[in-house]
Design a protein around this motif. Sequence first.
Motif, PDB file in Angstrom:
ATOM      1  N   LEU A  34      -4.634 -14.721   2.862  1.00 50.71           N
ATOM      2  CA  LEU A  34      -4.156 -14.712   4.242  1.00 50.71           C
ATOM      3  C   LEU A  34      -4.199 -16.112   4.835  1.00 50.71           C
ATOM      4  O   LEU A  34      -3.259 -16.529   5.526  1.00 50.71           O
ATOM      5  CB  LEU A  34      -4.980 -13.744   5.098  1.00 50.71           C
ATOM      6  CG  LEU A  34      -4.828 -12.258   4.790  1.00 50.71           C
ATOM      7  CD1 LEU A  34      -5.792 -11.444   5.643  1.00 50.71           C
ATOM      8  CD2 LEU A  34      -3.398 -11.801   5.002  1.00 50.71           C
ATOM      9  N   ASP A  35      -5.267 -16.828   4.553  1.00 49.10           N
ATOM     10  CA  ASP A  35      -5.385 -18.204   5.031  1.00 49.10           C
ATOM     11  C   ASP A  35      -4.299 -19.097   4.438  1.00 49.10           C
ATOM     12  O   ASP A  35      -3.905 -20.091   5.049  1.00 49.10           O
ATOM     13  CB  ASP A  35      -6.764 -18.778   4.709  1.00 49.10           C
ATOM     14  CG  ASP A  35      -7.879 -18.135   5.524  1.00 49.10           C
ATOM     15  OD1 ASP A  35      -7.574 -17.450   6.535  1.00 49.10           O
ATOM     16  OD2 ASP A  35      -9.051 -18.304   5.138  1.00 49.10           O
ATOM     17  N   ASP A  36      -3.808 -18.740   3.254  1.00 46.65           N
ATOM     18  CA  ASP A  36      -2.734 -19.493   2.602  1.00 46.65           C
ATOM     19  C   ASP A  36      -1.352 -19.077   3.098  1.00 46.65           C
ATOM     20  O   ASP A  36      -0.341 -19.597   2.623  1.00 46.65           O
ATOM     21  CB  ASP A  36      -2.793 -19.311   1.081  1.00 46.65           C
ATOM     22  CG  ASP A  36      -3.946 -20.074   0.441  1.00 46.65           C
ATOM     23  OD1 ASP A  36      -4.505 -20.975   1.096  1.00 46.65           O
ATOM     24  OD2 ASP A  36      -4.271 -19.765  -0.722  1.00 46.65           O
ATOM     25  N   GLY A  37      -1.293 -18.098   4.013  1.00 46.15           N
ATOM     26  CA  GLY A  37      -0.026 -17.726   4.625  1.00 46.15           C
ATOM     27  C   GLY A  37       0.606 -16.442   4.129  1.00 46.15           C
ATOM     28  O   GLY A  37       1.709 -16.093   4.552  1.00 46.15           O
ATOM     29  N   PHE A  38      -0.055 -15.714   3.239  1.00 46.08           N
ATOM     30  CA  PHE A  38       0.493 -14.446   2.762  1.00 46.08           C
ATOM     31  C   PHE A  38       0.299 -13.364   3.818  1.00 46.08           C
ATOM     32  O   PHE A  38      -0.667 -13.394   4.580  1.00 46.08           O
ATOM     33  CB  PHE A  38      -0.202 -13.997   1.470  1.00 46.08           C
ATOM     34  CG  PHE A  38       0.198 -14.793   0.266  1.00 46.08           C
ATOM     35  CD1 PHE A  38       1.268 -14.390  -0.524  1.00 46.08           C
ATOM     36  CD2 PHE A  38      -0.493 -15.944  -0.088  1.00 46.08           C
ATOM     37  CE1 PHE A  38       1.643 -15.127  -1.635  1.00 46.08           C
ATOM     38  CE2 PHE A  38      -0.125 -16.684  -1.194  1.00 46.08           C
ATOM     39  CZ  PHE A  38       0.948 -16.280  -1.969  1.00 46.08           C
TER      40      PHE A  38
ATOM     41  N   ALA B  62      -0.966  -9.850   0.179  1.00 48.83           N
ATOM     42  CA  ALA B  62      -2.279 -10.293  -0.298  1.00 48.83           C
ATOM     43  C   ALA B  62      -3.025  -9.146  -0.968  1.00 48.83           C
ATOM     44  O   ALA B  62      -3.631  -9.329  -2.028  1.00 48.83           O
ATOM     45  CB  ALA B  62      -3.093 -10.856   0.869  1.00 48.83           C
ATOM     46  N   CYS B  63      -2.963  -7.963  -0.385  1.00 45.21           N
ATOM     47  CA  CYS B  63      -3.622  -6.793  -0.989  1.00 45.21           C
ATOM     48  C   CYS B  63      -2.996  -6.465  -2.340  1.00 45.21           C
ATOM     49  O   CYS B  63      -3.702  -6.147  -3.296  1.00 45.21           O
ATOM     50  CB  CYS B  63      -3.548  -5.589  -0.054  1.00 45.21           C
ATOM     51  SG  CYS B  63      -4.597  -5.726   1.404  1.00 45.21           S
ATOM     52  N   ARG B  64      -1.690  -6.547  -2.425  1.00 45.92           N
ATOM     53  CA  ARG B  64      -1.003  -6.249  -3.690  1.00 45.92           C
ATOM     54  C   ARG B  64      -1.362  -7.270  -4.758  1.00 45.92           C
ATOM     55  O   ARG B  64      -1.620  -6.906  -5.902  1.00 45.92           O
ATOM     56  CB  ARG B  64       0.516  -6.223  -3.453  1.00 45.92           C
ATOM     57  CG  ARG B  64       1.293  -5.796  -4.652  1.00 45.92           C
ATOM     58  CD  ARG B  64       1.069  -4.319  -4.895  1.00 45.92           C
ATOM     59  NE  ARG B  64       1.914  -3.891  -5.985  1.00 45.92           N
ATOM     60  CZ  ARG B  64       1.586  -2.959  -6.838  1.00 45.92           C
ATOM     61  NH1 ARG B  64       0.451  -2.311  -6.708  1.00 45.92           N
ATOM     62  NH2 ARG B  64       2.384  -2.619  -7.808  1.00 45.92           N
ATOM     63  N   ILE B  65      -1.402  -8.540  -4.408  1.00 46.53           N
ATOM     64  CA  ILE B  65      -1.763  -9.588  -5.364  1.00 46.53           C
ATOM     65  C   ILE B  65      -3.171  -9.353  -5.893  1.00 46.53           C
ATOM     66  O   ILE B  65      -3.409  -9.393  -7.102  1.00 46.53           O
ATOM     67  CB  ILE B  65      -1.649 -10.982  -4.715  1.00 46.53           C
ATOM     68  CG1 ILE B  65      -0.172 -11.330  -4.489  1.00 46.53           C
ATOM     69  CG2 ILE B  65      -2.340 -12.050  -5.562  1.00 46.53           C
ATOM     70  CD1 ILE B  65       0.052 -12.531  -3.587  1.00 46.53           C
ATOM     71  N   VAL B  66      -4.109  -9.112  -4.999  1.00 41.64           N
ATOM     72  CA  VAL B  66      -5.501  -8.901  -5.402  1.00 41.64           C
ATOM     73  C   VAL B  66      -5.627  -7.654  -6.268  1.00 41.64           C
ATOM     74  O   VAL B  66      -6.345  -7.654  -7.279  1.00 41.64           O
ATOM     75  CB  VAL B  66      -6.419  -8.850  -4.159  1.00 41.64           C
ATOM     76  CG1 VAL B  66      -7.798  -8.336  -4.499  1.00 41.64           C
ATOM     77  CG2 VAL B  66      -6.508 -10.234  -3.531  1.00 41.64           C
TER      78      VAL B  66
END
Length: 108
Positions: free
Chosen positions: A60-64, A69-73
Amino acid sequence: MDRDSPVFSMGRAAETIGVTPAFLRSLDEAGLIEPERSAGGHRRYSRHQLDLAARVRILLDDGFLLTAACRIVTLEDRLTTAHRHIRDLGGRVQPDEDATIPTQTRRS
């Protein structure tokens, strides 16, 4: 401590990874983590869940966006688990298949 034991209260969990309780609730609503509930109905988080939450915070801090972000993780976590199973079954993960090794881009 077992990484999957729900030992952190919401306040302690938020403090441990430097987020707000509202952020942890948003991850529950997004379906990334589902904390256990105490007999009194209070949320309890495991170390593994806190690790996932911290990784989402970084993205999120990187702009996602939260959903991305949840999907990536989630996908990273599943890939790590799949690699562990491959190794447990006696297989090997090649360097170009290992998600912990960044892919290199090369100029043609």
